[in-house]
Scaffold this active site. Sequence first.
Site, mmCIF file in Angstrom:
data_model
loop_
_atom_site.group_PDB
_atom_site.id
_atom_site.type_symbol
_atom_site.label_atom_id
_atom_site.label_comp_id
_atom_site.label_asym_id
_atom_site.label_seq_id
_atom_site.Cartn_x
_atom_site.Cartn_y
_atom_site.Cartn_z
ATOM 1 N N LEU A 43 0.857 -1.181 0.000
ATOM 2 C CA LEU A 43 0.000 0.000 0.000
ATOM 3 C C LEU A 43 0.893 1.231 0.000
ATOM 4 O O LEU A 43 2.099 1.140 0.246
ATOM 5 C CB LEU A 43 -0.909 -0.006 1.226
ATOM 6 N N SER A 44 0.313 2.393 -0.223
ATOM 7 C CA SER A 44 1.159 3.589 -0.227
ATOM 8 C C SER A 44 1.820 3.791 1.127
ATOM 9 O O SER A 44 2.954 4.263 1.207
ATOM 10 C CB SER A 44 0.364 4.830 -0.639
ATOM 11 N N GLU A 45 1.120 3.446 2.228
ATOM 12 C CA GLU A 45 1.733 3.445 3.562
ATOM 13 C C GLU A 45 1.122 2.357 4.437
ATOM 14 O O GLU A 45 -0.046 1.986 4.261
ATOM 15 C CB GLU A 45 1.566 4.788 4.286
ATOM 16 N N SER A 46 1.932 1.880 5.372
ATOM 17 C CA SER A 46 1.482 1.045 6.489
ATOM 18 C C SER A 46 1.982 1.697 7.766
ATOM 19 O O SER A 46 3.046 2.329 7.781
ATOM 20 C CB SER A 46 2.046 -0.377 6.386
ATOM 21 N N HIS A 74 -2.820 10.733 5.491
ATOM 22 C CA HIS A 74 -3.855 9.697 5.471
ATOM 23 C C HIS A 74 -3.500 8.506 6.350
ATOM 24 O O HIS A 74 -4.393 7.932 6.991
ATOM 25 C CB HIS A 74 -4.183 9.275 4.019
#
Length: 278
Positions: A43-46, A74
């Site tokens: 994902l774009s971030e975790s 986000h």
Amino acid sequence: MHNYVIIDAFASVPLEGNPVAVFFDADDLPPAQMQRIAREMNLSESTFVLKPRNGGDALIRIFTPVNELPFAGHPLLGTAIALGAHTDNHRLYLETQMGTIAFELERQNGSVIAASMDQPIPTWTALGRDAELLKALGISDSTFPIEIYHNGPRHVFVGLPSIDALSALHPDHRALSNFHDMAINCFAGAGRRWRSRMFSPAYGVVEDAATGSAAGPLAIHLARHGQIEFGQPVEILQGVEIGRPSLMFAKAEGRAEQLTRVEVSGNGVTFGRGTIVL
């Protein structure tokens, strides 16, 4: 074993907004392992929730598939909504590398449906590589000065003359990869309603669905260049072109020479839950 939840941030229904995987009780995971997990999730971030160090409710570490971030919008909003399910508090304090971020939680029928955050107040300067960036984006000019804001990540803002022009962008991502440690945010709109697209090969993201850390700086940018008043909230819609519509609200209080508060808010919804076996 570690439990996690995926929150679609800046959305009120699943499969919209920007997803973040939130891993609980992560104190036993070394940073290198967190990075590998984030790469696996892709994902774009975790985010990883650890015990607080400085009096907050939790310490949060944020990873893209390729690097750790000191602050991101986000992922933190999604993390606050996920943690809100485990407390009756209406306010949370999440520790980050950029300091402790305060969140207000909004509940409906006992569930957290939205959150607002006080963001770090950024610094800004001219980019100084305008021609190179415009060529990479495939456009000839920006409707506003091209400036870079720093509030943990670094965000560059480029104005487009219309939403149609914004939607038609097809940047050269290989050329954009030469802009290290920064995200390129293109925007268009008027008054209180704006559209945005974010491209950042440097952060491992071809195009982001919702960039919460850029929403506050965009509100500042618009106020500094006379598009809105300081203290006036704006609505920022992002992710439309990639099928992940995301709605953010941002407000910058004070004045350009002395900002007093930057607030970003939005909805969030649980997409799924799971367990990793490590």
